[in-house]
Design a protein around this motif. Structure first.
Motif, mmCIF file in Angstrom:
data_model
loop_
_atom_site.group_PDB
_atom_site.id
_atom_site.type_symbol
_atom_site.label_atom_id
_atom_site.label_comp_id
_atom_site.label_asym_id
_atom_site.label_seq_id
_atom_site.Cartn_x
_atom_site.Cartn_y
_atom_site.Cartn_z
ATOM 1 N N TRP A 35 0.818 -1.214 0.000
ATOM 2 C CA TRP A 35 0.000 0.000 0.000
ATOM 3 C C TRP A 35 0.853 1.266 0.000
ATOM 4 O O TRP A 35 0.412 2.307 -0.458
ATOM 5 N N ARG A 36 2.071 1.185 0.463
ATOM 6 C CA ARG A 36 2.947 2.372 0.495
ATOM 7 C C ARG A 36 3.315 2.843 -0.915
ATOM 8 O O ARG A 36 3.740 3.980 -1.082
ATOM 9 N N THR A 37 3.123 1.986 -1.914
ATOM 10 C CA THR A 37 3.440 2.361 -3.297
ATOM 11 C C THR A 37 2.216 2.871 -4.059
ATOM 12 O O THR A 37 2.343 3.250 -5.217
ATOM 13 N N GLY A 53 -5.586 8.622 -6.460
ATOM 14 C CA GLY A 53 -6.485 8.354 -7.575
ATOM 15 C C GLY A 53 -6.566 6.890 -7.961
ATOM 16 O O GLY A 53 -7.472 6.495 -8.692
ATOM 17 N N GLN A 54 -5.646 6.075 -7.485
ATOM 18 C CA GLN A 54 -5.634 4.652 -7.816
ATOM 19 C C GLN A 54 -6.768 3.952 -7.057
ATOM 20 O O GLN A 54 -7.041 4.263 -5.898
ATOM 21 N N ARG A 55 -7.439 3.005 -7.705
ATOM 22 C CA ARG A 55 -8.510 2.241 -7.059
ATOM 23 C C ARG A 55 -7.889 1.020 -6.388
ATOM 24 O O ARG A 55 -7.133 0.268 -7.008
ATOM 25 N N VAL A 56 -8.219 0.828 -5.117
ATOM 26 C CA VAL A 56 -7.590 -0.230 -4.330
ATOM 27 C C VAL A 56 -8.607 -0.910 -3.425
ATOM 28 O O VAL A 56 -9.698 -0.393 -3.184
ATOM 29 N N VAL A 115 -11.929 -2.282 2.728
ATOM 30 C CA VAL A 115 -12.227 -0.926 2.277
ATOM 31 C C VAL A 115 -11.880 -0.876 0.794
ATOM 32 O O VAL A 115 -10.761 -1.202 0.405
ATOM 33 N N LEU A 116 -12.850 -0.475 -0.039
ATOM 34 C CA LEU A 116 -12.673 -0.399 -1.485
ATOM 35 C C LEU A 116 -12.919 1.032 -1.917
ATOM 36 O O LEU A 116 -13.913 1.646 -1.529
ATOM 37 N N GLY A 117 -12.000 1.576 -2.702
ATOM 38 C CA GLY A 117 -12.190 2.934 -3.199
ATOM 39 C C GLY A 117 -10.923 3.496 -3.804
ATOM 40 O O GLY A 117 -9.971 2.772 -4.081
ATOM 41 N N GLU A 118 -10.932 4.832 -3.981
ATOM 42 C CA GLU A 118 -9.785 5.528 -4.568
ATOM 43 C C GLU A 118 -8.908 6.128 -3.475
ATOM 44 O O GLU A 118 -9.416 6.695 -2.508
ATOM 45 N N ARG A 165 -4.199 -4.294 -2.317
ATOM 46 C CA ARG A 165 -3.824 -4.455 -3.716
ATOM 47 C C ARG A 165 -4.621 -3.483 -4.566
ATOM 48 O O ARG A 165 -5.709 -3.036 -4.189
ATOM 49 N N ALA A 166 -4.071 -3.174 -5.728
ATOM 50 C CA ALA A 166 -4.767 -2.335 -6.701
ATOM 51 C C ALA A 166 -5.824 -3.182 -7.395
ATOM 52 O O ALA A 166 -5.652 -4.390 -7.560
ATOM 53 N N VAL A 167 -6.926 -2.549 -7.778
ATOM 54 C CA VAL A 167 -8.001 -3.241 -8.490
ATOM 55 C C VAL A 167 -8.359 -2.436 -9.735
ATOM 56 O O VAL A 167 -8.075 -1.241 -9.805
ATOM 57 N N PRO A 168 -9.000 -3.069 -10.710
ATOM 58 C CA PRO A 168 -9.377 -2.347 -11.939
ATOM 59 C C PRO A 168 -10.402 -1.259 -11.646
ATOM 60 O O PRO A 168 -11.098 -1.296 -10.623
#
Length: 80
Positions: free
Chosen positions: A11-13, A17-20, A40-43, A72-75
């Protein structure tokens, strides 16, 4: 050879604006038998050494660094 970040520090990377999705320890003292973790899901709004802020359906959520179990990042969300 570079070692990939561990799931708990990935998560530190993240970038703003990234969705995670972040699995975290609950901070509301769940009763015995209730789940100890939540997602927790969001930007991403903010990332610091102390944790990260995520904008989701229920508003903004601050996730302290010690509470992150997996991230992790998600689409991007599908268009409606």
């Amino acid at each position: 050879m570079t070692t990939p970040p561990r799931p708990t520090s990935r998560w530190r990377t993240f970038t703003v604006g990234q969705r995670v999705v972040v699995r975290r320890r609950r901070d509301d003292n769940p009763a015995p038998g209730e789940p100890q973790l939540t997602d927790v899901l969001g930007e991403v709004l903010e990332v610091s050494d102390d944790g990260l802020r995520i904008a989701g359906r229920r508003g903004h959520t601050w996730v302290p660094a010690p509470d992150v179990v997996f991230a992790r990042a998600v689409p991007p969300a599908p268009r409606r």
